[in-house]
Design a protein around this motif. Sequence first.
Motif, PDB file in Angstrom:
ATOM      1  N   ASP A 107       0.849  -1.096   0.208  1.00  0.00           N
ATOM      2  CA  ASP A 107      -0.009   0.307  -0.027  1.00  0.00           C
ATOM      3  C   ASP A 107       0.924   1.514  -0.090  1.00  0.00           C
ATOM      4  OD1 ASP A 107      -3.061   0.047   0.095  1.00  0.00           O
ATOM      5  OD2 ASP A 107      -2.267   1.900   2.083  1.00  0.00           O
ATOM      6  N   GLU A 108       2.286   1.222   0.692  1.00  0.00           N
ATOM      7  CA  GLU A 108       2.531   2.692   0.539  1.00  0.00           C
ATOM      8  C   GLU A 108       3.522   3.046  -0.468  1.00  0.00           C
ATOM      9  OE1 GLU A 108       5.127   1.917   3.782  1.00  0.00           O
ATOM     10  OE2 GLU A 108       4.663   1.031   5.082  1.00  0.00           O
ATOM     11  N   TRP A 109       4.069   1.648  -1.378  1.00  0.00           N
ATOM     12  CA  TRP A 109       4.344   1.112  -2.807  1.00  0.00           C
ATOM     13  C   TRP A 109       3.680   2.042  -3.279  1.00  0.00           C
ATOM     14  CZ3 TRP A 109       3.180  -1.734  -7.376  1.00  0.00           C
ATOM     15  CH2 TRP A 109       4.432  -0.631  -8.088  1.00  0.00           C
ATOM     16  N   MET A 110       2.070   1.790  -3.479  1.00  0.00           N
ATOM     17  CA  MET A 110       1.296   1.693  -4.773  1.00  0.00           C
ATOM     18  C   MET A 110       0.758   3.362  -4.595  1.00  0.00           C
ATOM     19  SD  MET A 110      -0.335  -0.501  -5.885  1.00  0.00           S
ATOM     20  CE  MET A 110      -2.206  -0.008  -5.900  1.00  0.00           C
ATOM     21  N   ALA A 111       1.051   4.137  -2.642  1.00  0.00           N
ATOM     22  CA  ALA A 111       1.258   5.438  -2.745  1.00  0.00           C
ATOM     23  C   ALA A 111       2.263   6.697  -3.495  1.00  0.00           C
ATOM     24  CB  ALA A 111       0.762   5.633  -1.094  1.00  0.00           C
TER      25      ALA A 111
END
Length: 230
Positions: A107-111
């Motif tokens: 999720d952090e990478w997607m953001a």
Amino acid sequence: MATASPAADGGRGRPWEGGLVSWPPAPPLTIPWTWMGPSWGQHPGEIIEFPILKLNGRTMEIESTFHMYVQPVVHPQLTPFCTELTGIIQAMVDGQPSLQQVLERVDEWMAKEGLLDPNVKSIFVTCGDWDLKVMLPGQCQYLGLPVADYFKQWINLKKAYSFAMGCWPKNGLLDMNKGLSLQHIGRPHSGIGQSLHTSPWQLDDCKNIANIMKTLAYRGFIFKQTSKPF
């Protein structure tokens, strides 16, 4: 991601392939994982590797990579068959983050990649429906974890290929590469008895998916969501 899981077409005892891509032009991602599945005497199946490639929606070239191994928590010890098939040895998963932690990193990478921006459209592409329809939601349900909305819609590359080429790729990526006259990247999933790889071999599946999508797109094929709403 990698886990030792059944194939999306209902087969058992093979790791699965997956990816995320969007078309018309938008950031696409590819995500195959490997898991330990029930057919190997492990229930529930658990994801043990989680790779993602972000592709440029216009060129289908790789823009960013996410890759993590995942420590299984229900059955922390890998079976010999799992290692023979996937090339993943015990040392690769020992001490690695749990699935919950890996999903948080995803999720952090997607953001960071701008994929959570409501103005950016993207969709996962998988080599079959099993990965996002059964495997990931099933393990998340078992562990009491939420499933992010971006995992709830996808394009089944097998279906897209069959629409474009008029035949079903029974052997998945191998058949699709052969049908499009593409060179298969990495080792095929019939990897039993091959030497162990210490590199993230599931990324090869991501690259194969990207090549297949790029070829179909250049031939004029329009990719559309194939999954049904949850």
